[in-house]
Design a protein around this motif. Structure first.
Motif, PDB file in Angstrom:
ATOM      1  N   LEU A 115     -58.827 -24.606  18.750  1.00 11.81           N
ATOM      2  CA  LEU A 115     -58.141 -23.554  20.107  1.00 11.81           C
ATOM      3  C   LEU A 115     -57.248 -23.248  19.083  1.00 11.81           C
ATOM      4  CD1 LEU A 115     -58.735 -24.088  22.784  1.00 11.81           C
ATOM      5  CD2 LEU A 115     -57.469 -25.811  23.580  1.00 11.81           C
ATOM      6  N   GLN A 116     -57.528 -21.711  20.261  1.00 14.17           N
ATOM      7  CA  GLN A 116     -55.832 -20.674  19.399  1.00 14.17           C
ATOM      8  C   GLN A 116     -55.770 -20.246  21.179  1.00 14.17           C
ATOM      9  OE1 GLN A 116     -58.060 -17.628  17.250  1.00 14.17           O
ATOM     10  NE2 GLN A 116     -56.527 -18.459  15.467  1.00 14.17           N
ATOM     11  N   ALA A 117     -54.579 -19.526  21.774  1.00 14.05           N
ATOM     12  CA  ALA A 117     -53.744 -19.252  22.694  1.00 14.05           C
ATOM     13  C   ALA A 117     -54.986 -19.258  23.841  1.00 14.05           C
ATOM     14  CB  ALA A 117     -53.285 -17.630  21.914  1.00 14.05           C
ATOM     15  N   THR A 118     -54.318 -19.620  24.544  1.00 11.31           N
ATOM     16  CA  THR A 118     -54.763 -19.388  26.057  1.00 11.31           C
ATOM     17  C   THR A 118     -54.294 -18.370  26.415  1.00 11.31           C
ATOM     18  OG1 THR A 118     -56.001 -21.839  26.466  1.00 11.31           O
ATOM     19  CG2 THR A 118     -54.661 -21.403  28.570  1.00 11.31           C
ATOM     20  N   ALA A 145     -50.959 -22.289  29.862  1.00  7.53           N
ATOM     21  CA  ALA A 145     -50.612 -20.109  29.339  1.00  7.53           C
ATOM     22  C   ALA A 145     -50.434 -20.495  28.170  1.00  7.53           C
ATOM     23  CB  ALA A 145     -50.561 -18.965  30.051  1.00  7.53           C
ATOM     24  N   ASP A 146     -50.250 -19.819  26.668  1.00  6.71           N
ATOM     25  CA  ASP A 146     -50.212 -19.553  25.301  1.00  6.71           C
ATOM     26  C   ASP A 146     -48.632 -18.299  25.781  1.00  6.71           C
ATOM     27  OD1 ASP A 146     -49.709 -21.702  24.064  1.00  6.71           O
ATOM     28  OD2 ASP A 146     -52.212 -21.082  24.702  1.00  6.71           O
ATOM     29  N   VAL A 147     -50.147 -17.429  26.736  1.00 10.22           N
ATOM     30  CA  VAL A 147     -49.600 -16.182  27.005  1.00 10.22           C
ATOM     31  C   VAL A 147     -49.842 -15.723  28.130  1.00 10.22           C
ATOM     32  CG1 VAL A 147     -49.606 -13.454  25.792  1.00 10.22           C
ATOM     33  CG2 VAL A 147     -49.974 -15.406  24.477  1.00 10.22           C
ATOM     34  N   ILE A 148     -48.844 -15.159  28.915  1.00  8.25           N
ATOM     35  CA  ILE A 148     -49.258 -14.384  30.124  1.00  8.25           C
ATOM     36  C   ILE A 148     -48.788 -12.733  29.971  1.00  8.25           C
ATOM     37  CG2 ILE A 148     -48.270 -14.312  33.074  1.00  8.25           C
ATOM     38  CD1 ILE A 148     -46.919 -17.276  30.488  1.00  8.25           C
ATOM     39  N   ILE A 149     -50.693 -12.613  30.470  1.00  5.44           N
ATOM     40  CA  ILE A 149     -50.653 -10.742  30.742  1.00  5.44           C
ATOM     41  C   ILE A 149     -50.628 -10.530  32.485  1.00  5.44           C
ATOM     42  CG2 ILE A 149     -52.248  -9.566  30.307  1.00  5.44           C
ATOM     43  CD1 ILE A 149     -52.195 -11.031  27.972  1.00  5.44           C
ATOM     44  N   GLU A 184     -55.690  -3.843  29.371  1.00  4.64           N
ATOM     45  CA  GLU A 184     -56.029  -3.736  28.350  1.00  4.64           C
ATOM     46  C   GLU A 184     -54.760  -4.390  26.684  1.00  4.64           C
ATOM     47  OE1 GLU A 184     -54.028   0.344  28.679  1.00  4.64           O
ATOM     48  OE2 GLU A 184     -56.704   1.043  29.554  1.00  4.64           O
ATOM     49  N   VAL A 185     -55.614  -5.147  26.573  1.00  3.41           N
ATOM     50  CA  VAL A 185     -54.680  -6.793  25.671  1.00  3.41           C
ATOM     51  C   VAL A 185     -54.834  -6.059  24.657  1.00  3.41           C
ATOM     52  CG1 VAL A 185     -54.460  -8.621  25.458  1.00  3.41           C
ATOM     53  CG2 VAL A 185     -55.319  -8.260  28.132  1.00  3.41           C
ATOM     54  N   PRO A 186     -54.206  -6.608  23.613  1.00  2.00           N
ATOM     55  CA  PRO A 186     -54.099  -6.052  22.101  1.00  2.00           C
ATOM     56  C   PRO A 186     -55.383  -7.176  21.895  1.00  2.00           C
ATOM     57  CG  PRO A 186     -52.002  -5.702  23.080  1.00  2.00           C
ATOM     58  CD  PRO A 186     -52.827  -6.084  23.724  1.00  2.00           C
ATOM     59  N   LEU A 187     -55.829  -6.892  20.470  1.00  2.00           N
ATOM     60  CA  LEU A 187     -56.927  -8.156  20.272  1.00  2.00           C
ATOM     61  C   LEU A 187     -56.324  -9.350  19.315  1.00  2.00           C
ATOM     62  CD1 LEU A 187     -60.232  -8.740  19.557  1.00  2.00           C
ATOM     63  CD2 LEU A 187     -59.886  -8.021  17.835  1.00  2.00           C
ATOM     64  N   THR A 188     -54.903  -8.733  18.607  1.00  2.75           N
ATOM     65  CA  THR A 188     -53.778  -9.877  18.406  1.00  2.75           C
ATOM     66  C   THR A 188     -53.237 -11.422  19.164  1.00  2.75           C
ATOM     67  OG1 THR A 188     -52.148  -8.846  19.154  1.00  2.75           O
ATOM     68  CG2 THR A 188     -53.391  -7.659  16.551  1.00  2.75           C
ATOM     69  N   TRP A 189     -53.755 -10.812  20.295  1.00  2.00           N
ATOM     70  CA  TRP A 189     -52.938 -12.165  21.173  1.00  2.00           C
ATOM     71  C   TRP A 189     -53.770 -13.460  21.090  1.00  2.00           C
ATOM     72  CZ3 TRP A 189     -47.878 -12.394  21.794  1.00  2.00           C
ATOM     73  CH2 TRP A 189     -47.304 -10.932  22.003  1.00  2.00           C
ATOM     74  N   LEU A 190     -55.432 -12.585  20.271  1.00  2.00           N
ATOM     75  CA  LEU A 190     -56.330 -14.000  20.828  1.00  2.00           C
ATOM     76  C   LEU A 190     -55.737 -15.041  19.091  1.00  2.00           C
ATOM     77  CD1 LEU A 190     -59.317 -12.485  21.662  1.00  2.00           C
ATOM     78  CD2 LEU A 190     -58.279 -13.295  23.005  1.00  2.00           C
ATOM     79  N   ALA A 191     -55.461 -14.262  18.431  1.00  2.00           N
ATOM     80  CA  ALA A 191     -55.804 -14.663  17.022  1.00  2.00           C
ATOM     81  C   ALA A 191     -54.007 -15.734  17.261  1.00  2.00           C
ATOM     82  CB  ALA A 191     -55.683 -14.031  15.843  1.00  2.00           C
ATOM     83  N   ARG A 192     -52.618 -16.307  18.210  1.00  2.00           N
ATOM     84  CA  ARG A 192     -52.234 -16.649  18.045  1.00  2.00           C
ATOM     85  C   ARG A 192     -52.220 -18.440  18.455  1.00  2.00           C
ATOM     86  NH1 ARG A 192     -47.339 -14.583  19.562  1.00  2.00           N
ATOM     87  NH2 ARG A 192     -46.513 -16.238  20.212  1.00  2.00           N
ATOM     88  N   PRO A 193     -51.146 -19.380  17.749  1.00  2.00           N
ATOM     89  CA  PRO A 193     -51.939 -20.000  17.969  1.00  2.00           C
ATOM     90  C   PRO A 193     -51.615 -21.233  19.463  1.00  2.00           C
ATOM     91  CG  PRO A 193     -49.881 -20.012  16.585  1.00  2.00           C
ATOM     92  CD  PRO A 193     -49.931 -18.687  16.855  1.00  2.00           C
ATOM     93  N   ARG A 194     -52.571 -22.408  19.173  1.00  2.00           N
ATOM     94  CA  ARG A 194     -52.232 -22.561  20.955  1.00  2.00           C
ATOM     95  C   ARG A 194     -51.133 -23.825  20.423  1.00  2.00           C
ATOM     96  NH1 ARG A 194     -53.867 -27.793  23.245  1.00  2.00           N
ATOM     97  NH2 ARG A 194     -53.004 -27.810  25.848  1.00  2.00           N
ATOM     98  N   GLU A 195     -49.864 -23.163  20.681  1.00  2.00           N
ATOM     99  CA  GLU A 195     -48.611 -24.153  21.108  1.00  2.00           C
ATOM    100  C   GLU A 195     -47.864 -24.662  22.351  1.00  2.00           C
ATOM    101  OE1 GLU A 195     -45.783 -20.819  19.671  1.00  2.00           O
ATOM    102  OE2 GLU A 195     -46.631 -21.166  17.654  1.00  2.00           O
ATOM    103  N   ASN A 196     -49.104 -24.094  23.253  1.00  2.00           N
ATOM    104  CA  ASN A 196     -47.747 -25.046  24.851  1.00  2.00           C
ATOM    105  C   ASN A 196     -48.847 -26.526  25.139  1.00  2.00           C
ATOM    106  OD1 ASN A 196     -47.862 -25.540  27.341  1.00  2.00           O
ATOM    107  ND2 ASN A 196     -48.680 -23.632  27.776  1.00  2.00           N
ATOM    108  N   GLN A 197     -47.739 -27.169  24.955  1.00  2.00           N
ATOM    109  CA  GLN A 197     -49.194 -28.790  24.075  1.00  2.00           C
ATOM    110  C   GLN A 197     -48.429 -29.771  25.686  1.00  2.00           C
ATOM    111  OE1 GLN A 197     -50.910 -29.277  22.794  1.00  2.00           O
ATOM    112  NE2 GLN A 197     -50.412 -27.813  21.055  1.00  2.00           N
ATOM    113  N   ARG A 198     -47.666 -28.572  26.612  1.00  2.00           N
ATOM    114  CA  ARG A 198     -47.330 -29.394  28.000  1.00  2.00           C
ATOM    115  C   ARG A 198     -47.975 -30.087  28.545  1.00  2.00           C
ATOM    116  NH1 ARG A 198     -45.104 -25.466  31.964  1.00  2.00           N
ATOM    117  NH2 ARG A 198     -43.788 -24.512  30.033  1.00  2.00           N
ATOM    118  N   GLU A 199     -48.392 -31.273  29.297  1.00  2.00           N
ATOM    119  CA  GLU A 199     -48.975 -32.066  30.323  1.00  2.00           C
ATOM    120  C   GLU A 199     -49.051 -31.270  31.169  1.00  2.00           C
ATOM    121  OE1 GLU A 199     -51.982 -35.130  30.371  1.00  2.00           O
ATOM    122  OE2 GLU A 199     -50.637 -34.555  28.861  1.00  2.00           O
ATOM    123  N   LEU A 200     -50.229 -31.632  31.733  1.00  2.00           N
ATOM    124  CA  LEU A 200     -50.415 -31.030  33.138  1.00  2.00           C
ATOM    125  C   LEU A 200     -50.860 -32.313  34.193  1.00  2.00           C
ATOM    126  CD1 LEU A 200     -52.590 -27.846  32.614  1.00  2.00           C
ATOM    127  CD2 LEU A 200     -50.634 -27.496  33.193  1.00  2.00           C
TER     128      LEU A 200
END
Length: 327
Positions: A115-118, A145-149, A184-200
């Motif tokens: 699982l990579q970036a959400t 989310a790891d990235v907010i678009i 228009e999201v750059p493809l490179t954002w998908l390869a970011r690791p999943r770093e957001n581990q906050r408990e929902l």
């Protein structure tokens, strides 16, 4: 090993447009798959994402986010068996992300996927309305989310930009907030690791219960019926969708007027017109249309609105603008 990204975002934020843009950047040597879930029963996103160069599995009719959501697990397993290089998962805009993320990070799937970036797609104009900001799904999609678009930036007023900046300062917690238009999201954002581990927090039970057929949809139609209607309800929203056979053609200008004037919050459809295919996507007063030369396999249109709506009146007006009306 399959790399997986979850693409969340509330109704009308532009998730499907974002997915289409990401698919347009797919490396030619990679095999991609898409698992998409919709609140409505008819299934529009599958038609919008078809023929985009990826294997597609669609789960219409509610939320695949429930902890015991067998449709989610079945669809996921089917796609993973094909060993795609990347899998993009688009939950319904009314879905809570916790159960999906928990499933994807469970021991069951560890040997098969990473699982990579959400990504959470946000229309920052919604930050001005409490019906969004007080909705737990809206809040928790952003929190997960790891990235907010920040999509649709070309429609933002200065007040929207200010609210987005205030939200980023208060809640982004160092996560990137990327302003784009038309997904228009750059493809490179998908390869970011999943770093957001906050408990929902646990989301409420979000599975939508199908509403009983009403009006014309409740009639016993003959076996050669040309169309059908489906209703779905949940979380204060109701969806109403229609699907028409491959011989039904709509009058283009009256159809666009129906889409523009329908007294609902959300309209989405892929329909056959004399010129070929018409794709419509309306959120509030924002209307995006696209035409294509080829004809779709069938015609599908769906509307979503909070509260009650006169679906039969909308249906009568829609049926009047068919050019093929022999049944």
């Amino acid at each position: 090993m399959t790399y997986v990204n979850v693409i969340t975002g509330f109704l009308g934020s532009g998730k499907t447009t974002t997915l289409r843009h990401l698919l347009s950047q797919k490396p030619a040597h990679e095999n991609w798959a898409i698992l998409v879930n919709e609140f409505g029963e008819v299934g529009i996103d599958g038609a919008l994402l078809a023929d985009q160069g990826a294997v597609l599995k669609e789960i219409p009719g509610g939320c695949m986010c429930c902890v015991n959501g067998l449709p989610m697990q079945i669809g996921l397993n089917m796609l993973l068996k094909q060993k795609p290089d990347r899998l993009l998962i688009e939950p319904t805009g009314l879905g809570h992300p916790k159960q999906i993320l928990s499933l994807l990070t469970s021991d069951t799937y560890q040997p098969w996927l990473t699982l990579q970036a959400t990504l959470c797609v946000l229309d920052a104009r919604q930050l001005a309305e409490t019906r969004y900001t007080e909705n737990e799904n809206f809040r928790d999609q952003l929190a997960a989310a790891d990235v907010i678009i920040a999509n649709k930036q070309d429609t933002y007023q200065p007040a929207d930009q200010q609210r987005l900046a205030e939200w980023e300062a208060a809640a982004a917690a160092g996560r990137p907030v990327v302003a784009v238009q038309q997904g228009e999201v750059p493809l490179t954002w998908l390869a970011r690791p999943r770093e957001n581990q906050r408990e929902l927090p646990d989301g409420a039970h979000h599975h939508a219960a199908a509403a009983a057929p009403r009006g014309l949809a409740a009639l016993s139609l003959p076996g050669n019926q040309r169309w059908r209607r489906a209703l779905n309800q949940g979380q204060g929203y109701t969806s109403c969708g229609w699907i028409f056979d491959d011989e039904t053609v709509f009058d283009t200008i009256p159809l666009l007027e129906w889409v523009r004037l329908a007294p609902v919050e959300r309209v989405k459809g892929v329909l056959r017109i004399p010129e070929g295919t018409l794709q419509v996507n309306r959120q509030g007063q924002d209307l995006h249309i696209e035409t294509q030369a080829g004809a779709p396999a069938d015609s599908r249109i769906e509307v979503i609105n909070p509260g009650e709506t006169d679906w039969n009146a909308l249906q009568r007006d829609l049926l009047k603008i068919r050019l093929v009306t022999s049944a």
